[in-house]
Design a protein around this motif. Structure first.
Motif, PDB file in Angstrom:
ATOM      1  N   LEU A 183      28.317 -12.115 -19.525  1.00  0.00           N
ATOM      2  CA  LEU A 183      29.610 -11.527 -19.200  1.00  0.00           C
ATOM      3  C   LEU A 183      29.606 -10.065 -19.617  1.00  0.00           C
ATOM      4  CD1 LEU A 183      32.005 -14.339 -20.489  1.00  0.00           C
ATOM      5  CD2 LEU A 183      31.360 -13.866 -18.114  1.00  0.00           C
ATOM      6  N   CYS A 184      30.307  -9.249 -18.841  1.00  0.00           N
ATOM      7  CA  CYS A 184      30.529  -7.855 -19.209  1.00  0.00           C
ATOM      8  C   CYS A 184      32.019  -7.622 -19.004  1.00  0.00           C
ATOM      9  CB  CYS A 184      29.709  -6.922 -18.325  1.00  0.00           C
ATOM     10  SG  CYS A 184      30.237  -5.198 -18.428  1.00  0.00           S
ATOM     11  N   ARG A 185      32.689  -7.065 -20.002  1.00  0.00           N
ATOM     12  CA  ARG A 185      34.132  -6.889 -19.893  1.00  0.00           C
ATOM     13  C   ARG A 185      34.520  -5.494 -19.431  1.00  0.00           C
ATOM     14  NH1 ARG A 185      38.633  -9.124 -18.273  1.00  0.00           N
ATOM     15  NH2 ARG A 185      40.366  -9.119 -19.748  1.00  0.00           N
ATOM     16  N   CYS A 186      33.617  -4.520 -19.646  1.00  0.00           N
ATOM     17  CA  CYS A 186      33.948  -3.141 -19.255  1.00  0.00           C
ATOM     18  C   CYS A 186      33.834  -2.938 -17.748  1.00  0.00           C
ATOM     19  CB  CYS A 186      33.029  -2.155 -19.969  1.00  0.00           C
ATOM     20  SG  CYS A 186      33.189  -2.155 -21.762  1.00  0.00           S
ATOM     21  N   GLY A 187      33.227  -3.888 -17.051  1.00  0.00           N
ATOM     22  CA  GLY A 187      33.061  -3.738 -15.603  1.00  0.00           C
ATOM     23  C   GLY A 187      31.883  -2.871 -15.226  1.00  0.00           C
ATOM     24  N   THR A 188      30.806  -2.997 -15.986  1.00  0.00           N
ATOM     25  CA  THR A 188      29.606  -2.187 -15.731  1.00  0.00           C
ATOM     26  C   THR A 188      28.665  -2.881 -14.755  1.00  0.00           C
ATOM     27  OG1 THR A 188      29.875  -1.675 -18.075  1.00  0.00           O
ATOM     28  CG2 THR A 188      28.024  -0.674 -17.001  1.00  0.00           C
ATOM     29  N   HIS A 189      29.116  -3.984 -14.175  1.00  0.00           N
ATOM     30  CA  HIS A 189      28.245  -4.832 -13.351  1.00  0.00           C
ATOM     31  C   HIS A 189      27.464  -4.072 -12.286  1.00  0.00           C
ATOM     32  CE1 HIS A 189      31.511  -7.166 -15.055  1.00  0.00           C
ATOM     33  NE2 HIS A 189      30.868  -8.294 -14.813  1.00  0.00           N
ATOM     34  N   VAL A 190      28.152  -3.163 -11.622  1.00  0.00           N
ATOM     35  CA  VAL A 190      27.522  -2.470 -10.488  1.00  0.00           C
ATOM     36  C   VAL A 190      26.300  -1.680 -10.982  1.00  0.00           C
ATOM     37  CG1 VAL A 190      27.927  -0.771  -8.682  1.00  0.00           C
ATOM     38  CG2 VAL A 190      29.757  -2.296  -9.360  1.00  0.00           C
ATOM     39  N   ARG A 191      26.480  -1.029 -12.120  1.00  0.00           N
ATOM     40  CA  ARG A 191      25.380  -0.246 -12.685  1.00  0.00           C
ATOM     41  C   ARG A 191      24.278  -1.139 -13.232  1.00  0.00           C
ATOM     42  NH1 ARG A 191      26.930   5.313 -14.550  1.00  0.00           N
ATOM     43  NH2 ARG A 191      28.500   5.766 -12.997  1.00  0.00           N
ATOM     44  N   ILE A 192      24.676  -2.254 -13.792  1.00  0.00           N
ATOM     45  CA  ILE A 192      23.676  -3.186 -14.336  1.00  0.00           C
ATOM     46  C   ILE A 192      22.780  -3.674 -13.189  1.00  0.00           C
ATOM     47  CG2 ILE A 192      23.409  -5.495 -15.335  1.00  0.00           C
ATOM     48  CD1 ILE A 192      26.038  -4.818 -16.973  1.00  0.00           C
ATOM     49  N   ALA A 200      25.943   1.213 -18.905  1.00  0.00           N
ATOM     50  CA  ALA A 200      26.653   0.696 -20.072  1.00  0.00           C
ATOM     51  C   ALA A 200      27.982   1.415 -20.180  1.00  0.00           C
ATOM     52  CB  ALA A 200      25.851   0.918 -21.349  1.00  0.00           C
ATOM     53  N   GLN A 201      28.950   0.722 -20.735  1.00  0.00           N
ATOM     54  CA  GLN A 201      30.155   1.423 -21.193  1.00  0.00           C
ATOM     55  C   GLN A 201      30.194   1.224 -22.704  1.00  0.00           C
ATOM     56  OE1 GLN A 201      33.697   1.318 -18.701  1.00  0.00           O
ATOM     57  NE2 GLN A 201      32.413   0.865 -16.936  1.00  0.00           N
TER      58      GLN A 201
END
Lengths: 163, 739
Positions: A137-146, A101-102
């Motif tokens: 959608l994720c705006r902080c760019g946490t995709h890799v961790r998700i 998470a961010q």
């Protein structure tokens, strides 16, 4: 017009006074104080409001209250009810362990979708994971961790019986 | 140590440590504590008393509270600041409470922005905590009858091998006057760090991943909901509004209509949102002057009136053997947080309390007070978590909306913007056009470098510059005039941020064409002008390298003496297995991008590998970052990963669109961002230099990532794409033009 209706949320029956046409999101947040489902777009485009209904991840901002009444046998699960759900608790734990998470605003909806996926398929393929996240959608760019957190949850599930 | 004057306390534990805010040469020997300790950071100079930073209640559960002006925006700063404080105080993280961004308690540290929170806010917390530690240690030594040098502090308890007795911060609370000014104190040696430098998990996440945690979730007794009606542009006027019909709408209990400001209020949020749909149809807006039609940034910006100045000049240009000139551009970009901006305001007891996810609570407080003609003492701003913050978004505006509506109807109010508001009413990141002309000499080295930038302001925050910068304040009656745009000068720079190439060039000229009027509202977005300037500089480097027939990596190293810059570039090359094979035009490619944010913060080198088919697929991104001494490695990696992915989204997909009446990219359908299926593998490596000052890093990846992708796409296609975003449509046009 407002009327009294009954819905099942997080394993309990709740009577709410609301317009049956009201999106479920507002009922959860404002009538029942389940704030973990969040408003993002009101269009079902971003997934921040996602809850589980009968095992399916659903955007609560576009789900009318009348469609999820208790007398239709539907069970609603929000992030507040995850602790009582073995797979849900495990997915949430995996997200915390991966610090996935961010700002965190989008994460609860994603945790719900990941939980719904892992309930359906214990060992999903990457394509199935991406399909499950298609409405998020994720705006902080946490995709890799998700994605890493979901993989961790899958590993944890594979390791043995859930508590 | 030794020598004249008092010796260092805790000689065994504490040593001089380099700090970001001074030159090592400042220290002139071990003459006294104050002469041995680093000078005080900027935030301490504006909030000089210890009690402005720290409080210790004697009867508590062994906790200390520290106050900071740097707020948690999802970047993990509260963890990092707590770790720094615990390190200096000798506490465990669970013993520390951090109160950030509460204007009644927290020091004014301006904005949480510009990758300054560790560099400035961390330095302040560190200095305050170190001073407190020194004072309490002195008191502990007195009480225990031992020399200060023999003391240790652990979990807030002071002990000494010379005595069985112990004491602690809480027992000593009456012994130390916290009203005193903070004096420079020795800092813990970084090599001895126990708490800082570790990847402690974020303390705020469990609550956020459980339920209520954001300002969006705050409920006050008797709180009403409100929604603001706005035209497509901030200059829109209310041409027609049927206020009687508006107020009669189901779900609407009150209306606030003041000048061009129009809001509806109701107790039931859902009914209010439904009424909003009806209300929008009852209002006609006109825009006195139509916006210029949207066209290519590269055509539009240079045609707008501007003020031009040479902002940097060094050396002399030599006549190049090979000359080259190219133009690059970026569009206007939306912040587009997932959760639209929200605030709660309470007008109780003749005061105005505002809960906000602002980046600058003190600035917002002053602006709200000024805009509403209130005494500052009556206004309080309390920071609460919001959805993602990447700069000056709608947070301050919605806080004013809530404050104004609450004051108008004399009731507590929660305002959450709708998706369209977030996309169209909040400021956007400014568009830029960058032109570089340069050349290479017979030795394959750059001998001329001339860069020109056309852009608008990159900062128009409330409290920055002159006047009031709050959307609602410009609309209400009596209206407050919107102040003119002005940009941040170098060295930080707004549109010119990172316009001076970090490379060792014999000649550099930087010209800034500042365009004072933008068709759409602009302000600070993550990395400001550095995104476009780094993209342009690093793209041009590759273009010159190709002309000089040199590998782009080698070409960079040839112009770069800074060992830390070289180290991140070499390390990212090693990790990515840097090679430019297959040859250009094969459909797959690799590219590199490098930058040192603001030319003084973190170093970041990025390599991207791409495959270009019907569109650009970024397959893997490697990044190496040198941010000096790292406080929380995982937190920093998270920021870099996020910066990379957000930059990929900007670079590949994003552009704000507008018509003559306002922004037309108002939903996620009109403004697509990177989806999960488009996310590459990302590998981030930190070069941890514990003896170096911590460097701001939250924005470091934006420019280098764009450049790496641009260079990789050029390698894959054999054609250079210079105008962002690199969408399939744009690339197709480019390919068609070149064939």
């Amino acid at each position: 017009m407002r009327s009294s209706v009954t819905i099942r949320v997080n394993g309990r029956t709740h009577e709410v006074r609301a317009d049956p046409d009201a999106p479920l999101l507002y009922v959860l947040r404002n009538n029942l104080d389940f704030k973990g489902s969040r408003f993002g777009c009101g269009n079902g485009d971003c997934g921040a409001c996602t809850v589980m209904i009968d095992g399916h991840a659903v955007q609560s901002c576009t789900t009318p209250l009348w469609s999820v009444l208790a007398n239709s046998g539907q069970e609603i699960l929000t992030v507040e009810g995850l602790a009582a759900d073995p797979i849900g608790a495990l997915v949430r734990e995996a997200f915390l362990e991966e610090q996935a998470a961010q700002c965190g605003y989008c994460i609860n909806g994603i945790i719900i979708s990941a939980t719904a996926l892992l309930k359906r398929i214990a060992q999903p393929s990457q394509a199935e994971i991406l399909a499950a996240l298609d409405r998020h959608l994720c705006r902080c760019g946490t995709h890799v961790r998700i994605l890493r957190a979901i993989q961790r949850a899958i590993r944890l599930m594979a390791q043995g019986p859930l508590p | 140590m030794g020598g004249a004057g008092p010796s260092w306390p805790f000689a065994s534990l504490r040593h001089y440590d380099a700090q970001p805010f001074h030159h090592a040469g400042w220290f002139i020997g071990a003459m006294s504590v104050s002469m041995n300790a680093p000078p005080l950071p900027a935030s301490i100079l504006t909030s000089p008393r210890l009690c402005q930073w720290l409080s210790i209640a004697p009867e508590t559960d062994r906790r200390i509270t520290m106050y900071s002006g740097k707020v948690e925006l999802g970047q993990g700063i509260s963890n990092a600041l707590s770790q720094i404080a615990c390190e200096e105080l000798g506490l465990e993280p669970q013993q520390l409470t951090l109160v950030a961004g509460h204007t009644a308690f927290s020091p004014d540290e301006n904005y949480t922005a510009g990758s300054q929170s560790i560099e400035v806010g961390g330095a302040a917390i560190r200095a305050a905590a170190a001073c407190a530690h020194a004072l309490f240690a002195r008191a502990a030594a007195r009480l225990l009858g031992v020399a200060e040098e023999s003391l240790r502090v652990d979990r807030g308890t002071f002990s000494s091998p010379l005595t069985a007795a112990v004491t602690d911060y809480w027992a000593l609370a009456g012994e130390v006057d916290l009203a005193q000014a903070i004096s420079p104190a020795p800092l813990r040696r970084r090599a001895d760090y126990r708490c800082a430098g570790r990847s402690l998990p974020r303390a705020d996440l469990p609550a956020k991943l459980s339920g209520a945690a954001y300002v969006h979730d705050l409920v006050l007794p008797g709180m009403l909901h409100a929604r603001v009606l706005r035209g497509g542009h901030r200059a829109c006027c209310l041409a027609r509004v049927d206020t009687v019909a508006l107020q009669a709408l189901a779900g609407v209990s009150a209306m606030v209509h003041s000048g061009q400001f129009l809001a509806i209020v109701g107790a039931d949020e859902e009914a209010l949102v439904r009424a909003l749909e009806q209300a929008r149809k009852m209002v006609v807006w006109t825009l006195p002057e139509a916006l210029p039609p949207q066209r290519e940034i590269a055509e539009m910006l240079p045609a707008l009136p501007c003020v031009s100045s040479v902002v940097h000049l060094q050396g002399d240009a030599a006549v190049p053997l090979v000359a080259h000139r190219a133009r690059y551009s970026r569009p206007y970009l939306a912040h587009a947080a997932i959760g639209p901006s929200c605030a709660v305001a309470d007008p109780a007891e003749g005061r105005l309390t505002v809960w906000s996810h602002t980046q600058g609570p003190h600035a917002l407080r002053a602006q709200i007070a000024a805009a509403l003609g209130r005494n500052m003492a009556e206004v309080e701003v309390i920071h609460m978590a919001g959805s993602g913050c990447y700069g000056h978004n709608g947070a301050d505006d919605v806080a004013f909306d809530a404050a104004f509506i609450a004051q108008s109807i004399a009731a507590p109010v929660r305002v959450q913007w709708m998706r369209e508001d977030e996309m169209s009413a909040a400021p956007c990141g400014s568009a830029s056009l960058v032109e570089i002309a340069g050349g290479v000499d017979a030795d394959g080295k750059i001998c001329a470098w001339d860069i020109q930038i056309w852009s608008h302001t990159h900062i128009k925050r409330p409290g920055w510059g002159t006047g009031i910068n709050l959307l609602g304040a410009w609309a209400k009656e009596p209206p407050i005039a919107e102040p003119p745009d002005m940009d941040v000068p170098l060295p930080a720079g707004g549109g010119q941020r990172n316009a001076i190439a970090l490379y060792d060039l014999p000649h550099q000229q930087v010209t800034y064409h500042f365009i004072g009027q933008s068709p759409i509202r602009v302000s600070a977005l993550r990395s400001l002008g550095a995104y476009a300037n780094t993209f342009a500089i690093e793209s041009f480097f590759d273009e010159l390298a190709a002309k000089a027939a040199v590998d782009p990596l080698e070409f960079r190293l040839r112009h770069l003496a800074d060992p830390r810059a070289r180290a991140v570039i070499l390390e990212v090359a090693r990790r990515s297995g840097w090679q430019l094979t297959p040859p250009a035009g094969s459909g797959t490619g690799m590219g590199i991008g490098f930058g040192r944010y603001k030319n003084r913060s973190a170093y970041c080198a990025v390599v991207a590998s791409v495959r270009v088919e019907e569109k650009v697929h970024v397959e893997k991104v490697w990044a190496v970052v040198d941010a000096g001494c790292v406080v929380n490695p995982d937190g920093l990696i998270n920021q870099i990963e996020g910066g990379i992915i957000q930059s990929l989204s900007w670079t590949l997909k994003e552009a704000v669109t507008w018509s003559e009446t306002g922004i037309t990219s108002r939903t996620w359908e009109d403004y697509p961002i990177l989806g999960f299926d488009e996310v590459p593998e990302v590998s981030v490596h930190l070069v941890d230099r514990i003896e170096e000052p911590s460097l701001g890093s939250g924005e470091a990846a934006a420019g280098p990532t764009a450049a790496a992708v641009g260079n990789a796409v050029a390698h894959a296609l054999g054609i250079r794409a210079r105008h962002l975003p690199l969408t399939a449509e744009r690339l197709t046009l480019l390919i068609n033009e070149s064939s």
